[in-house]
Design a protein around this motif. Structure first.
Motif, PDB file in Angstrom:
ATOM      1  N   LEU A  30      36.036  29.963  36.414  1.00 29.08           N
ATOM      2  CA  LEU A  30      35.902  29.164  37.067  1.00 29.08           C
ATOM      3  C   LEU A  30      36.883  27.801  37.171  1.00 29.08           C
ATOM      4  O   LEU A  30      36.818  26.618  37.941  1.00 29.08           O
ATOM      5  CB  LEU A  30      34.482  28.370  37.188  1.00 29.08           C
ATOM      6  N   THR A  31      38.051  27.940  36.049  1.00 29.06           N
ATOM      7  CA  THR A  31      38.398  26.824  36.695  1.00 29.06           C
ATOM      8  C   THR A  31      39.227  26.601  36.927  1.00 29.06           C
ATOM      9  O   THR A  31      40.767  27.225  37.005  1.00 29.06           O
ATOM     10  CB  THR A  31      39.075  26.594  35.031  1.00 29.06           C
ATOM     11  N   THR A  32      38.912  26.766  38.624  1.00 29.59           N
ATOM     12  CA  THR A  32      40.067  26.895  39.337  1.00 29.59           C
ATOM     13  C   THR A  32      40.004  25.820  40.383  1.00 29.59           C
ATOM     14  O   THR A  32      39.377  25.328  40.415  1.00 29.59           O
ATOM     15  CB  THR A  32      40.708  28.241  39.437  1.00 29.59           C
ATOM     16  N   THR A  33      40.694  25.471  40.812  1.00 33.20           N
ATOM     17  CA  THR A  33      40.711  24.490  41.910  1.00 33.20           C
ATOM     18  C   THR A  33      40.581  24.822  43.244  1.00 33.20           C
ATOM     19  O   THR A  33      40.839  24.307  44.533  1.00 33.20           O
ATOM     20  CB  THR A  33      41.736  22.490  41.674  1.00 33.20           C
ATOM     21  N   SER A  34      40.827  26.650  43.086  1.00 33.07           N
ATOM     22  CA  SER A  34      41.771  26.868  44.597  1.00 33.07           C
ATOM     23  C   SER A  34      40.305  28.160  45.135  1.00 33.07           C
ATOM     24  O   SER A  34      38.922  28.292  43.809  1.00 33.07           O
ATOM     25  CB  SER A  34      42.635  27.671  44.501  1.00 33.07           C
ATOM     26  N   ARG A  35      40.160  28.489  46.261  1.00 29.93           N
ATOM     27  CA  ARG A  35      39.184  30.202  46.500  1.00 29.93           C
ATOM     28  C   ARG A  35      40.092  31.241  46.432  1.00 29.93           C
ATOM     29  O   ARG A  35      39.347  32.221  46.895  1.00 29.93           O
ATOM     30  CB  ARG A  35      38.003  29.123  47.618  1.00 29.93           C
ATOM     31  N   GLU A  84      29.847  29.716  44.343  1.00 28.97           N
ATOM     32  CA  GLU A  84      29.905  30.064  45.472  1.00 28.97           C
ATOM     33  C   GLU A  84      31.323  31.137  45.020  1.00 28.97           C
ATOM     34  O   GLU A  84      31.413  31.946  45.604  1.00 28.97           O
ATOM     35  CB  GLU A  84      30.464  29.167  46.099  1.00 28.97           C
ATOM     36  N   HIS A  85      31.692  30.640  43.803  1.00 24.94           N
ATOM     37  CA  HIS A  85      32.604  31.834  43.639  1.00 24.94           C
ATOM     38  C   HIS A  85      32.467  33.174  43.410  1.00 24.94           C
ATOM     39  O   HIS A  85      33.813  34.093  43.614  1.00 24.94           O
ATOM     40  CB  HIS A  85      33.207  31.466  42.289  1.00 24.94           C
TER      41      HIS A  85
ATOM     42  N   PRO B  41      36.133  20.688  43.352  1.00 26.71           N
ATOM     43  CA  PRO B  41      37.994  21.153  44.152  1.00 26.71           C
ATOM     44  C   PRO B  41      37.695  21.310  45.942  1.00 26.71           C
ATOM     45  O   PRO B  41      38.615  21.050  46.758  1.00 26.71           O
ATOM     46  CB  PRO B  41      38.697  21.390  43.282  1.00 26.71           C
ATOM     47  N   GLN B  89      41.078  20.921  36.642  1.00 22.91           N
ATOM     48  CA  GLN B  89      39.747  20.504  37.471  1.00 22.91           C
ATOM     49  C   GLN B  89      39.555  19.577  37.501  1.00 22.91           C
ATOM     50  O   GLN B  89      39.609  18.388  38.135  1.00 22.91           O
ATOM     51  CB  GLN B  89      38.834  21.607  36.977  1.00 22.91           C
TER      52      GLN B  89
END
Lengths: 194, 471
Positions: A30-35, A84-85, B41, B89
């Motif tokens: 989950l350490t992402t800023t994108s989907r 929601e990931h 984000p 993040q």
């Protein structure tokens, strides 16, 4: 969002009860800023061993799973975290619908917002699907029906508004923005302010 | 006079902007939107892509907790403890809050902490409010008589842009808790017992209202522990009517009303109880009298027994058997002989001052067993400070435990704090899911007192003998 009216696919079966969103997508991803791109980590710790090698006994790693877009899970699928990931990862992997006897509230909401169809079925339909992995099913979103091999048609519950948005490809944010006058009036007229 | 209404119905009705119909859900107004670095984000990206602003930054409150290290952070190197993704993040969160004008409690704030700890601590959580956050444990805030629930990132975007959500009205589940707790038994044991009783899907589609003499007798920290884990029973939210303890807790806090506004708020809050004769869609009763310290033995919070009770056999169910295999525990035996590798005291469930105090009461003058790693992580920087002022940090450190900065820490393995493969952890957090605390980690959920006793003995342990010695 793209309109979704019909899904036809063989099924993948994961019979375990209470599959939580930590199993669907472990927190460390989950350490992402994108989907984007989360399908690579879908069910990561079930799919891969500590060395990153595919576990041959896991259903997604078997040849029969190739091209399947419908996942049948044990009761209470998607419980736990609101991430929601989890539906993002399922969709990115190619799953378009999840079938179970119960699907957790937040996961179900998140799925509907992204075009992943959550399908609740009765115990006997569930039992048939669990014990017959790989059968071809057809999902008609417009009429909320699931057609099993042999032509048995099972209706599934889905919120009418969510279905309308899925079938028409409507973004719910757009609908909310159309309510802006009412929102403003509500704010002006309420007896206390937060 | 209208028909008698539940607490939930009163709050729901007051926040409906557009009523629900057969074809459309209600438009529900949100009074407080809590946000953190992990589930926002993509929502801010959506705002940017659509050229939208945060409609009510004044009703939005941000902190950093999930992917934030619990070791001190003053340089980029410190931040990288949790990995490059986590660091990026956090930087993105700082940039998003600055760009959209949202109040952020970041590394420079004395109020940084776990989102569900700082909301109440700042007085932003108040009775009668609708509160949402991209986190399932938002149910915590229901302890104040708020309707508070977790949402996904798409909905975070909806709230940022419109301050509203599209919602269908959930059902209600009343849980009456009679009696009183025996010494060594408390809120965590109660909520674990409730989940064991109604099941991990027992609350699906419902909002739980907890009431009864044992709830009234609880302090605010304990009430938060109970509401926090409502989601573990599948419930949308958990809530409790506010009372004098609620008002006393809130008075004088940073975001609490003051002066005449405080008086009118309190008089409004007093009406936030379920009316006599109000009915719930379902009702459940449980007595606190006979409860024991509870521990989980499986891989969901509903798989729970009294600490001295034998693990059940599950009747041949395949999922149950798989859970026991993963946990390496046997049916028919209590968990009390199970060796412990890690003890974690923290998380939005049990990281408040009274939780730390209860664990310290057990630890006082004792040592963590050889080979056991014990991590104590306060829920906020304010709690850390308050605990240090009364010397709790010293009790833990003298015992051989680590004393950390605030954050979600070992509750979920994404910030550098993890339980090793195959290790058994006794944890005061909320989820014993497979791999939740780290790949292959085995988690036993328990109260702060049970966790502390387990640290001392190096095996899962009943805390009650230690309390008798204290008293």
């Amino acid at each position: 969002m793209q309109a979704i009216t019909r899904i036809q696919s063989r099924t993948i079966v994961l019979p375990t009860r209470d599959i939580d969103t930590d199993q669907i997508l472990p927190a460390r991803f989950l350490t992402t800023t994108s989907r984007e791109g989360l399908g690579a980590y879908l069910f990561n710790d079930l799919r891969f061993d500590a060395n990153g090698q595919a576990r041959p006994d896991f259903v997604l790693n078997q040849a029969a799973a190739d091209g399947c877009a419908v996942l049948v899970g044990g009761n209470n699928f998607g419980c736990g975290s609101s991430r929601e990931h989890a539906p993002w990862a399922l969709l990115d992997y190619g799953i378009r619908a999840v079938i179970s006897t119960e699907i957790a509230d937040i996961f179900r909401n998140n799925s509907l917002k992204n075009g992943l169809i959550p399908i609740i079925v009765d115990a006997s339909t569930h039992e048939f699907l669990l014990t017959n992995p790989g059968v071809e099913v057809e999902i008609d979103v417009v009429n909320s029906t699931l057609t099993l091999p042999g032509g048995t048609v099972v209706e599934f519950p889905i919120d009418g508004f969510a279905r309308y948005c899925l079938v028409e490809g409507i973004d719910q944010l757009g609908y909310l923005q159309q309510q802006m006058d009412d929102i403003q009036t509500f704010e002006e007229q309420r007896p206390w302010t937060p | 006079m209208g028909a008698p209404r539940t607490l939930f119905e009163k709050i729901w009705t007051e926040h409906v902007v557009v009523a629900e119909t057969a074809d459309t859900p209600a438009v529900l107004y949100v009074d407080l939107h809590l946000i953190h670095e992990v589930t926002t984000p993509q929502a801010f990206t959506l705002l940017r892509d659509k050229g939208l602003l945060v409609r009510r930054p004044d009703l939005t409150l941000a902190t950093m907790d999930h992917s934030t290290p619990t070791t001190p952070v003053s340089t980029l190197k410190d931040l990288l403890v949790a990995g490059e993704g986590a660091a990026a993040q956090i930087r993105q969160m700082e940039a998003n809050c600055a760009e959209f004008g949202v109040e952020l409690h970041g590394f420079d704030s004395a109020h940084r902490g776990i989102v569900h700890v700082i909301g109440p601590e700042l007085g932003a959580t108040q009775p009668g409010k609708t509160i949402v956050c991209g986190d399932s444990h938002t149910s915590t805030h229901g302890a104040f008589g708020a309707f508070a629930f977790g949402i996904g990132t798409t909905e975070v975007g909806h709230v940022l842009a419109t301050q509203c959500l599209l919602q269908r009205k959930p059902k209600t589940l009343g849980i009456d808790v009679s009696g009183s707790f025996a010494p060594g038994v408390g809120a965590k044991d109660l909520i674990l017992a409730i989940i064991g009783q109604i099941g991990v899907d027992g609350g699906t589609g419902h909002v739980i209202e907890y009431h009864g003499e044992a709830i009234s007798a609880m302090g605010m920290d304990e009430r938060m522990t109970v509401c926090n884990m409502s989601i573990e029973a599948g419930a949308r939210a958990g809530m409790m009517a506010p009372d004098e303890k609620t008002f006393e807790y809130l008075q004088g806090r940073l975001h609490s009303p003051t002066g005449g506004e405080w008086d009118s708020a309190v008089s409004r809050w007093r009406s936030l109880t379920s009316d006599a004769g109000a009915s719930f869609d379902r009702s459940v009763s449980i007595s606190a009298n006979s409860l024991e310290p509870m521990v989980t033995f499986g891989t969901n919070p509903g798989m729970v027994v009294g600490v001295n009770e034998p693990v059940p056999d599950g009747g041949g169910d395949a999922s149950f058997r798989k859970a026991l295999e993963y946990m390496q525990v046997e049916s028919g035996k209590p968990l009390t002989d199970t060796a412990v590798d890690v003890v974690f005291i923290g998380s939005c469930t049990n990281s408040r001052l009274s939780d730390l105090q209860q664990a310290a009461d057990v630890m006082q003058g004792r040592k963590v067993a050889d080979g056991v790693r014990m991590l104590v992580v306060p829920g906020s920087q304010q709690i850390k400070k308050a605990a240090e002022e009364i010397g709790l940090n010293k009790v833990f450190r003298d015992a051989g435990a680590e004393w950390r900065e605030s954050g979600c820490s070992m509750c979920l393995g994404m910030n550098g704090d993890t339980v090793g493969k195959g290790q058994l952890s006794v944890s005061t957090s909320n989820r014993n899911f497979v791999g939740r605390q780290g790949i292959g980690a085995r988690t036993v959920l328990a109260s702060p007192m049970t966790a502390a006793a387990s640290a001392i003995e190096g095996r899962v342990a009943d805390p009650r003998p230690y309390l008798q010695q204290v008293n």
